[in-house]
Design an enzyme around this catalytic site. Structure first.
Site: not given
Ligand code: GLU
Length: 476
Positions: A252-253
């Site tokens: 997700k980063r």
């Protein structure tokens, strides 16, 4: 007949890694005129959700990855939800127990925890110590009769190794001593992943297992199970993982990970498909592949051995290329709701012209909103650098005044009529055409760059052009 499967766990949306696994399986099946099967591995009751299941369907459908067998379409090898196959799994676990290849284990969670802690204290990898292997028939009978909670464990063959002949990684050898008597059936009667996977792959007659290499370490256990049942294992192909640009595992980063998010952001499914295909596979230095070309050219030999890097700039470039190729009608359908929402306009003919003239400039579909703002709103500001360069010149006022006068007299107000006005003025003033166009562009759009000027003038129309020239003259 090639039979491959995509076997997601419905514990989240379809992410990029999963979509790539699905795509490679789908391409492999289509290339070999085989079958692509969708099996939902929903045995993790706590984490599996109907929403995730739907999200997986939605992601696959958006990418156009249709399955020949599976949920919603059926098939001769169902059920395709793993939880509907529990009786099959249980029956096969019992078979291994009867054959002495598996055994009941009654160790409690607390006991196992203590054993793990002791192993860790000895700096050893925690492995089950085989305690319940040694139970006598009578002890087992008594525990079963009293309903003591139990699991079924696979009895690891005493010596040897499991060899994975991987189509991508080559030969990978796992010594059995790094494994232990792993659980195949949990105390609630649900199978563990490795066990269910082997049962289902075998019974669904899967010929090739193509999946992420995070599953490579599971493969020796699966091979031992195939051996225990006397079944031939499928061919394995483990695809290398996907990293972010910082070389950390894609997460997700790094931005959106779910495939369907990319649709919302404004990517075209065909661009996404092309991009995902290239994440770990290639053919010469070709970048753009149609779906048909991917099917024709895809092979496991073409899959890279090293990790792929997710590069958003490259995806954006591809998306821009694909947008350029799509039909104006399709682009309009994608842009129309965004324009209506942003500008509250309902003038279809006008919107169509605007989208048409900006077609080649979009990288993402929603780019249409900022790029087209001056077509819909009059209250824009002039680019500050542009003001210095194109408004504060000796000719600017005269140029805009003359354009205003001459354009106001044009009928019909179209490109063919508009062009000679600009060119004529340039000749009269003995200046380059740019000297006429630049201040006009700034006056009509506030920008230094727009699509070709005569198109912009025509689309804006006589009235708007007149008003904007008046406004610019007042500003100068
Ligand atoms: N359910 C597993 C997963 O989603 C499937 C792994 C496999 O393809 O065997 O990771």
């Amino acid at each position: 007949m090639v039979r491959v499967r995509f076997a997601p766990s419905p514990t989240g949306a379809l992410h990029i890694g999963g979509a790539r696994t699905a795509l490679y399986n789908w391409l492999f099946a289509r290339h070999h005129h085989g079958k692509f099967i969708l099996r939902i591995e929903d045995t993790d009751r706590e984490r599996s959700t109907i929403e995730s299941n739907q999200a997986i369907f939605q992601g696959l459908e958006w990418l156009g990855l249709d399955w020949d067998e599976g949920p919603n379409v059926g098939g001769c090898f169902g059920p395709y939800y793993q939880t509907e196959r529990l009786d099959i799994h249980q029956k096969h676990a019992e078979r291994l127990v009867k054959e002495g290849k598996a055994y009941y284990c009654f160790c409690t969670a607390e006991e196992l925890k203590q054993k793990r802690a002791a192993a860790e204290a000895r700096k050893e990898a925690p492995r089950y110590d085989g305690h319940c292997r040694k139970l006598t028939e009578a002890e087992i009978k008594e525990k079963l009769a009293s309903g003591t909670p139990k699991v079924v464990r696979f009895l690891l063959p005493p010596v040897g190794e499991a060899v994975v002949e991987d189509q991508i990684r080559g030969k990978v050898v796992f010594k059995n001593e790094v494994l232990d008597d792993f659980v195949i059936l949990k105390s609630d009667g649900f199978p563990t992943y490795n066990f269910a996977c082997v049962m289902d792959d075998h019974l669904m007659e899967i010929t090739h297992v193509i999946r992420g290499d995070d599953h490579l370490s599971n493969t020796p256990r699966q091979i031992l199970l195939y051996e225990a049942f006397g079944w031939p294992p499928p061919i394995f192909a483990h695809i290398p993982m996907i990293l972010g640009k910082d070389k950390a595992r894609l997460s997700k980063r790094h931005g959106a990970t779910s495939v369907i998010d990319y649709s919302t952001i404004g990517y075209l499914p065909e661009a996404m498909l092309n991009y995902i295909a290239k994440l770990g596979w290639g053919h010469k230095d070709q970048e753009i592949f149609s779906r048909a070309e991917l099917i024709e050219l895809f092979s496991l030999e073409g899959v890279n051995k090293s990790a792929a890097v997710f590069d958003l700039d490259k995806l954006n470039w591809l998306n821009g290329q694909y947008i350029r190729q799509i039909l104006p009608e399709r682009l309009f359908d994608l842009c129309e709701p965004l324009l209506i929402q942003a500008y509250g306009t309902h003038d279809l003919a006008y919107m169509k012209k605007v989208v048409g003239v900006l077609h080649d400039r979009l990288v993402l579909i929603p780019d249409i909103v900022p790029l087209s703002a001056y077509f819909f709103k009059d209250d824009f500001e002039y680019d500050a650098k542009g003001v210095e360069k194109h408004f504060k010149t000796p000719h600017a006022k005269k140029i805009l005044e003359t354009l205003m006068d001459r354009l106001s007299k044009l009928a019909p107000f179209n490109k063919e009529q508009i062009e000679p006005v600009f060119k004529g003025l340039a000749t009269e003033l003995n200046v380059k055409l740019g000297i006429i166009i630049h201040p006009c562009r700034l006056a009509l759009s506030g920008h230094l760059e727009t699509p070709p000027m005569y198109d912009v003038v025509e689309i804006l129309g006589k009235e708007r052009v007149g008003q904007r020239l008046v406004k610019a003259l007042a500003f100068i």
